[in-house]
Write an enzyme that holds these catalytic residues in place. Sequence first.
Site, short mmCIF file in Angstrom:
data_model
loop_
_atom_site.label_atom_id
_atom_site.label_comp_id
_atom_site.label_asym_id
_atom_site.label_seq_id
_atom_site.Cartn_x
_atom_site.Cartn_y
_atom_site.Cartn_z
N PRO A 120 0.83 -1.22 0.00
CA PRO A 120 0.00 0.00 0.00
C PRO A 120 0.86 1.26 0.00
O PRO A 120 0.36 2.35 -0.32
CB PRO A 120 -0.82 -0.13 1.29
CG PRO A 120 -0.18 -1.18 2.10
CD PRO A 120 0.61 -2.05 1.18
N GLU A 147 3.19 -7.33 8.49
CA GLU A 147 3.43 -5.88 8.35
C GLU A 147 4.23 -5.55 7.10
O GLU A 147 4.58 -4.40 6.86
CB GLU A 147 4.15 -5.33 9.60
CG GLU A 147 3.27 -5.25 10.83
CD GLU A 147 1.94 -4.54 10.55
OE1 GLU A 147 1.96 -3.44 9.99
OE2 GLU A 147 0.88 -5.11 10.90
N ARG A 189 -3.25 -9.03 -20.28
CA ARG A 189 -4.22 -8.82 -21.37
C ARG A 189 -3.69 -7.85 -22.43
O ARG A 189 -4.18 -7.81 -23.54
CB ARG A 189 -5.58 -8.37 -20.83
CG ARG A 189 -5.65 -6.96 -20.33
CD ARG A 189 -6.98 -6.68 -19.65
NE ARG A 189 -8.08 -6.49 -20.57
CZ ARG A 189 -8.35 -5.35 -21.20
NH1 ARG A 189 -7.58 -4.29 -21.02
NH2 ARG A 189 -9.37 -5.25 -22.01
N ASP A 204 -10.70 0.90 -24.40
CA ASP A 204 -11.00 0.76 -22.98
C ASP A 204 -10.79 2.07 -22.24
O ASP A 204 -10.10 2.97 -22.72
CB ASP A 204 -10.06 -0.27 -22.34
CG ASP A 204 -10.46 -1.69 -22.67
OD1 ASP A 204 -11.62 -1.90 -23.01
OD2 ASP A 204 -9.58 -2.57 -22.60
N1 SAM Z 1 2.17 -2.37 7.14
C1 SAM Z 1 1.88 -2.18 5.77
C2 SAM Z 1 1.54 -0.71 5.53
O1 SAM Z 1 0.87 -0.14 6.37
O2 SAM Z 1 1.94 -0.15 4.50
C3 SAM Z 1 0.71 -3.02 5.34
C4 SAM Z 1 1.04 -4.45 5.19
S1 SAM Z 1 -0.29 -5.40 4.54
C5 SAM Z 1 -1.19 -5.82 5.99
C6 SAM Z 1 0.46 -6.90 4.08
C7 SAM Z 1 0.77 -7.05 2.62
O3 SAM Z 1 -0.40 -6.93 1.85
C8 SAM Z 1 1.72 -6.03 2.04
O4 SAM Z 1 3.06 -6.35 2.30
C9 SAM Z 1 1.40 -6.13 0.57
O5 SAM Z 1 2.04 -7.23 -0.02
C10 SAM Z 1 -0.09 -6.40 0.57
N2 SAM Z 1 -0.93 -5.22 0.36
C11 SAM Z 1 -1.79 -4.68 1.24
N3 SAM Z 1 -2.44 -3.64 0.72
C12 SAM Z 1 -2.00 -3.49 -0.55
C13 SAM Z 1 -2.29 -2.58 -1.58
N4 SAM Z 1 -3.17 -1.59 -1.43
N5 SAM Z 1 -1.65 -2.72 -2.76
C14 SAM Z 1 -0.74 -3.71 -2.92
N6 SAM Z 1 -0.42 -4.61 -1.97
C15 SAM Z 1 -1.04 -4.51 -0.79
#
Ligand code: SAM
Length: 288
Positions: A120, A147, A189, A204
Amino acid sequence: MRIDVVTIFPEYLEPLRHALLGKAIERNILQVGVHNLRSWTHDVHQAVDDSPYGGGPGMVMKPEVWGPALDDVAAGTGPAVEAVDLTSAIPHRMGPPKTPGAAHGGAVNGAGPLILVPTPAGRPFTQDMAQRWSEEERLIFACGRYEGIDERVIEDARKRYRVEEVSIGDYVLIGGEVAVLVIAEAVVRLVPGVLGNQASHQEDSFQDGLLEGPSYTKPRSWRGLDVPEVLFSGNHAKVARWRREQSLRRTLANRPELIENLRQQGGLGADDEDFLKGIQGGPASNEN
Ligand code: SAM
């Protein structure tokens, strides 16, 4: 194109075998290797995480597991050799392989694999990125959990590979696997030969900076709702103009910032500006 995914939940990537991606696998346009991160652990518990330095909730994924995993997957060595590529879920529908796929192993395009780390905290995923990454020969996805992954894994990987951290939206998922499904589908795609009709993605949403307008099929009238008359006119220019206006209308209603971006890039003509001035920004309508 070859995609490798490193995860602690290999079964989560099963959907990649289906539908259009399954067809691409069957036709050898796409290869997908799924690797269990725990293959790179050395302790009896196969631990991939540990408590965070500095305290705080949750666990962090260990660098001693992730570092060798990425190196082996990039080079096609160690436990990466044992991973079995996904087979298509729909082989009976397709003919024999046509295009040889990329080799499982080291650099295949001179630049080496591109490592994608869903998080994220990454840059927001866009259609432009999908287009760019569809031209890569090898993508390696590193799926975080808990995390996330120890920061040094990314820092270290950047010394040898191209690495991009990418977010699929402003919300937090439990793990990176769903993000991989989203990104892989959007990217694959666009790989030439994957879509039956190559022209179809050119209309698209986002291709011209706008959202796509409404689409209709038979029957002409359904539950008292009629398909807009202009679509039966046979006048291609008129249909194209109507579609553009519906696209502008919907974009103004749902994503007004895209209109502004396009304006700044000089992508709006005088007709577009007149149309935009004339509407209030309501949802795409069926009027013609
Ligand atoms: N502690 C991190 C933060 O606050 O940025 C969040 C970790 S999340 C619980 C666990 C994993 O989910 C991340 O390492 C990533 O691989 C994935 N993930 C969660 N949200 C995501 C998003 N919006 N886009 C891409 N990957 C995501």
